[in-house]
Design a protein around this motif. Structure first.
Motif, short mmCIF file in Angstrom:
data_model
loop_
_atom_site.label_atom_id
_atom_site.label_comp_id
_atom_site.label_asym_id
_atom_site.label_seq_id
_atom_site.Cartn_x
_atom_site.Cartn_y
_atom_site.Cartn_z
N GLN A 99 -0.24 9.08 -6.00
CA GLN A 99 0.26 10.43 -5.79
C GLN A 99 1.03 10.93 -7.01
O GLN A 99 0.89 12.08 -7.44
CB GLN A 99 1.16 10.45 -4.55
CG GLN A 99 1.66 11.84 -4.20
CD GLN A 99 3.01 11.81 -3.52
OE1 GLN A 99 3.88 11.04 -3.88
NE2 GLN A 99 3.17 12.65 -2.51
N ASN A 100 1.85 10.07 -7.59
CA ASN A 100 2.68 10.50 -8.71
C ASN A 100 1.93 10.50 -10.04
O ASN A 100 2.43 11.07 -11.01
CB ASN A 100 3.94 9.65 -8.77
CG ASN A 100 4.98 10.13 -7.78
OD1 ASN A 100 5.76 11.03 -8.08
ND2 ASN A 100 4.96 9.57 -6.58
N ILE A 101 0.78 9.88 -10.09
CA ILE A 101 -0.10 10.10 -11.23
C ILE A 101 -0.45 11.58 -11.30
O ILE A 101 -0.36 12.22 -12.35
CB ILE A 101 -1.38 9.24 -11.12
CG1 ILE A 101 -1.07 7.78 -11.50
CG2 ILE A 101 -2.49 9.80 -12.01
CD1 ILE A 101 -2.23 6.84 -11.27
N MET A 104 14.33 3.63 -15.05
CA MET A 104 13.99 4.00 -13.69
C MET A 104 13.28 2.86 -12.97
O MET A 104 13.52 2.60 -11.78
CB MET A 104 13.10 5.25 -13.70
CG MET A 104 12.94 5.90 -12.33
SD MET A 104 12.06 7.49 -12.42
CE MET A 104 13.22 8.47 -13.37
N ILE A 105 12.43 2.15 -13.70
CA ILE A 105 11.73 1.01 -13.11
C ILE A 105 12.73 -0.09 -12.74
O ILE A 105 12.69 -0.64 -11.64
CB ILE A 105 10.67 0.48 -14.10
CG1 ILE A 105 9.55 1.50 -14.27
CG2 ILE A 105 10.11 -0.86 -13.62
CD1 ILE A 105 8.55 1.13 -15.33
N THR A 109 0.82 -1.21 0.00
CA THR A 109 0.00 0.00 0.00
C THR A 109 0.86 1.27 0.00
O THR A 109 0.43 2.31 -0.51
CB THR A 109 -0.96 0.02 1.20
OG1 THR A 109 -0.22 -0.15 2.43
CG2 THR A 109 -1.99 -1.09 1.08
N TYR A 110 2.06 1.17 0.57
CA TYR A 110 2.99 2.31 0.47
C TYR A 110 3.35 2.56 -1.01
O TYR A 110 3.36 3.70 -1.47
CB TYR A 110 4.26 2.03 1.27
CG TYR A 110 5.21 3.20 1.36
CD1 TYR A 110 4.93 4.28 2.20
CD2 TYR A 110 6.38 3.24 0.62
CE1 TYR A 110 5.79 5.37 2.29
CE2 TYR A 110 7.25 4.33 0.69
CZ TYR A 110 6.95 5.38 1.54
OH TYR A 110 7.81 6.46 1.61
N GLY A 111 3.58 1.47 -1.72
CA GLY A 111 3.87 1.60 -3.15
C GLY A 111 2.68 2.09 -3.95
O GLY A 111 2.83 2.94 -4.83
N THR A 112 1.48 1.59 -3.65
CA THR A 112 0.31 2.02 -4.42
C THR A 112 -0.03 3.48 -4.14
O THR A 112 -0.52 4.19 -5.02
CB THR A 112 -0.92 1.14 -4.14
OG1 THR A 112 -1.26 1.19 -2.76
CG2 THR A 112 -0.65 -0.30 -4.55
N TYR A 113 0.23 3.94 -2.90
CA TYR A 113 -0.01 5.36 -2.62
C TYR A 113 0.92 6.22 -3.46
O TYR A 113 0.51 7.24 -4.03
CB TYR A 113 0.20 5.66 -1.13
CG TYR A 113 -0.44 6.96 -0.69
CD1 TYR A 113 -1.64 6.95 0.01
CD2 TYR A 113 0.14 8.19 -0.97
CE1 TYR A 113 -2.25 8.13 0.42
CE2 TYR A 113 -0.45 9.38 -0.58
CZ TYR A 113 -1.65 9.35 0.12
OH TYR A 113 -2.25 10.53 0.51
N PHE A 114 2.17 5.81 -3.56
CA PHE A 114 3.11 6.52 -4.42
C PHE A 114 2.64 6.51 -5.87
O PHE A 114 2.79 7.51 -6.59
CB PHE A 114 4.50 5.90 -4.33
CG PHE A 114 5.46 6.67 -3.47
CD1 PHE A 114 6.07 7.82 -3.96
CD2 PHE A 114 5.76 6.25 -2.19
CE1 PHE A 114 6.95 8.54 -3.18
CE2 PHE A 114 6.65 6.96 -1.41
CZ PHE A 114 7.25 8.11 -1.90
N LEU A 115 2.08 5.39 -6.30
CA LEU A 115 1.55 5.30 -7.67
C LEU A 115 0.49 6.37 -7.89
O LEU A 115 0.55 7.14 -8.85
CB LEU A 115 0.97 3.91 -7.92
CG LEU A 115 0.29 3.70 -9.28
CD1 LEU A 115 1.31 3.75 -10.40
CD2 LEU A 115 -0.46 2.37 -9.31
N THR A 163 7.03 2.52 -8.17
CA THR A 163 5.65 2.80 -8.55
C THR A 163 5.48 4.22 -9.07
O THR A 163 4.58 4.49 -9.87
CB THR A 163 4.69 2.55 -7.37
OG1 THR A 163 5.14 3.29 -6.22
CG2 THR A 163 4.64 1.07 -7.02
N SER A 164 6.37 5.14 -8.65
CA SER A 164 6.34 6.49 -9.21
C SER A 164 6.67 6.46 -10.70
O SER A 164 6.04 7.17 -11.49
CB SER A 164 7.35 7.39 -8.48
OG SER A 164 7.01 7.54 -7.13
#
Length: 459
Positions: free
Chosen positions: A25-27, A276-277, A17-23, A158-159
């Motif tokens: 947010q960075n959208i 980057m990925i 969920t930390y990763g998905t939040y970054f996903l 995820t960003s």
């Protein structure tokens, strides 16, 4: 040696969920960072007006971030230091994003500028609720340096995915649905779904020590003033990134130089963000073998060299263009990804030097510099478009020679900024081995005297 370095405090659900939040947010960040100018020129706002709007509104917004940092440090929630802010942002950021991208093109110029300014200020304020708390969260969920690196790497991974998703959705949605409103609605829905879960599952196990009641602006300024490496780091980062106007010109390059916005804009981005990925996956292992500062420095130097080579190679031979774009992506990733690992280090250093844990102001300064960077980058990009004779309006014909002038501003200003930042970055002396000693002292595992002896003459 770091105590129990192999022990993980966070579980799989929290990391995910930390990763998905970054996903999510960075959208939103990618949408505004890359398409703020194209959207406003498409609805007919003049580039010099956009430059002024970008600079004034974004600097005003950035100036509020240190105030928000103080608020974070002072406000006490029953369930965590940072999580409650993230929950508010998960609802507010999507709403304000749609509010910005529904500006009608047939309004008067004054009305469009006022709407854009008010909507962007509102978006930026609520976006701040997500940015500083999300970065600060790594300091309260774990006290392990390696685990913090892992979490930040997940976020960077995820960003990068978010950047690709934005480009793909914008290209497809604008072609299928014919406008920016569909883009905003689709991306806001995805962002909301990915951001919401984190604040409901995260556990903040290591809250910072409470500040004394007397802590205020004076203490905050003293904390920042004593944190020389935080200042060095962000001055260098600001110079390198504020001149990276190519980030705001990708759509224009795909339209005018390459001739196919919908198809080639995602290809360009994938060439830049693919490395980057991959690097975000490899970063935890790389930082175990190499100091992250050395990775960053190689990335900055490589960015300068590859931008210059790309400029002279041109864009007319596809395999050369995309190969060099890929290589530029490799070096940019080596600079950009490790950078976000340094702010937690600076938070620890600030605690060590000032005797107070103030993660809120530390990460709010990161947000402040990031927003100021985007403000200046957007203003420089808009002014540069005006200088090279850009004609506003979606589908408008451009003047002869526009493509070559666009190619120049796409590559050379970023190379100059990165070059200027190198001697400033070299003043940053805080290395991973020093941070481990500082963390041991801050956590009471060794005395201040022992830490001073281990660090003597090194920082």
């Amino acid at each position: 040696m770091e105590k129990k370095a192999n022990v993980s405090h966070t579980n799989l659900v929290e990391k995910t969920t930390y990763g998905t939040y970054f996903l999510g947010q960075n959208i939103f960040f990618s949408l505004f960072a890359s398409f703020f100018i194209p959207f406003l020129t498409d609805i007919g706002i003049a580039v010099f007006a956009i430059a002024a709007l970008s600079l004034i509104v974004r600097i005003f917004d950035a100036a509020t971030d240190p105030v928000f940092g103080v608020i974070i440090d002072k406000v006490k929630f029953r369930k965590g230091k940072f999580g409650p802010w993230l929950r508010v942002a998960a609802f507010a950021v999507p709403f304000t994003t749609v509010l910005f991208f529904v500006i009608p093109a047939d309004l008067s110029m004054t009305a469009k500028i006022l709407w854009a300014g008010a909507a962007y200020i509102l978006w930026s304020v609520v976006y701040t609720f997500s940015d500083a708390p999300l970065m600060g969260l790594v300091t309260t969920v774990t006290d392990r340096l390696a685990e913090r690196t892992q979490l930040v790497s997940i976020g960077r991974f995820t960003s990068a995915l978010a950047g690709i998703l934005v480009m793909v959705v914008i290209g497809a949605a604008r072609e299928v649905f014919g406008g920016w409103i569909a883009v905003a609605l689709i991306l806001s829905a995805i962002g909301f779904i990915t951001m919401v879960p984190l604040s409901y599952v995260i556990r903040e196990r290591f809250p910072p020590p409470p500040l004394e009641k007397s802590s205020g602006v004076r203490d905050t300024l003293a904390f920042v003033a004593k944190n020389k490496y935080l200042l060095i780091l962000y001055v260098a980062f600001f110079i390198a990134m504020a001149t990276s106007i190519g980030m705001t010109l990708t759509m224009y390059l795909a339209r005018h130089n390459l001739g196919n916005e919908a198809m080639l804009m995602p290809v360009m981005l994938l060439s830049m963000t693919g490395p980057m990925i991959i690097l975000s996956i490899l970063l935890p292992a790389l930082t175990q073998r190499f100091d992250k500062f050395h990775i960053l420095l190689v990335g900055v130097i490589g960015t300068v060299v590859l931008n210059v080579i790309s400029f002279f190679a041109g864009y007319t031979i596809p395999w050369v263009f995309y190969s060099l774009t890929l290589l530029r992506g490799v070096f940019f990733s080596m600079f950009f990804l490790p950078f976000f690992l340094f702010t937690p280090d600076c938070a620890e250093y600030g605690f060590y030097k000032a005797g107070k844990a103030m993660p809120g102001i530390t990460f709010a300064l990161q947000t402040f510099i990031s927003k100021l960077m985007v403000a200046v980058m957007g203003a420089i990009g808009a002014v540069a478009l005006g200088v090279i004779g850009f004609v506003e309006g979606e589908g408008a014909a451009q003047l002869a020679g526009f493509e070559d002038r666009l190619w120049f501003i796409y590559l050379i200003p970023p190379a100059i900024g990165a070059l200027v930042s190198i001697p400033i970055f070299l003043k940053y002396k805080l290395r991973d081995k020093h941070v481990k000693v500082i963390m041991q002292c801050n956590q009471g595992e060794i005395t201040r005297e022992e830490a001073e002896k281990l660090l003597a003459g090194k920082i």
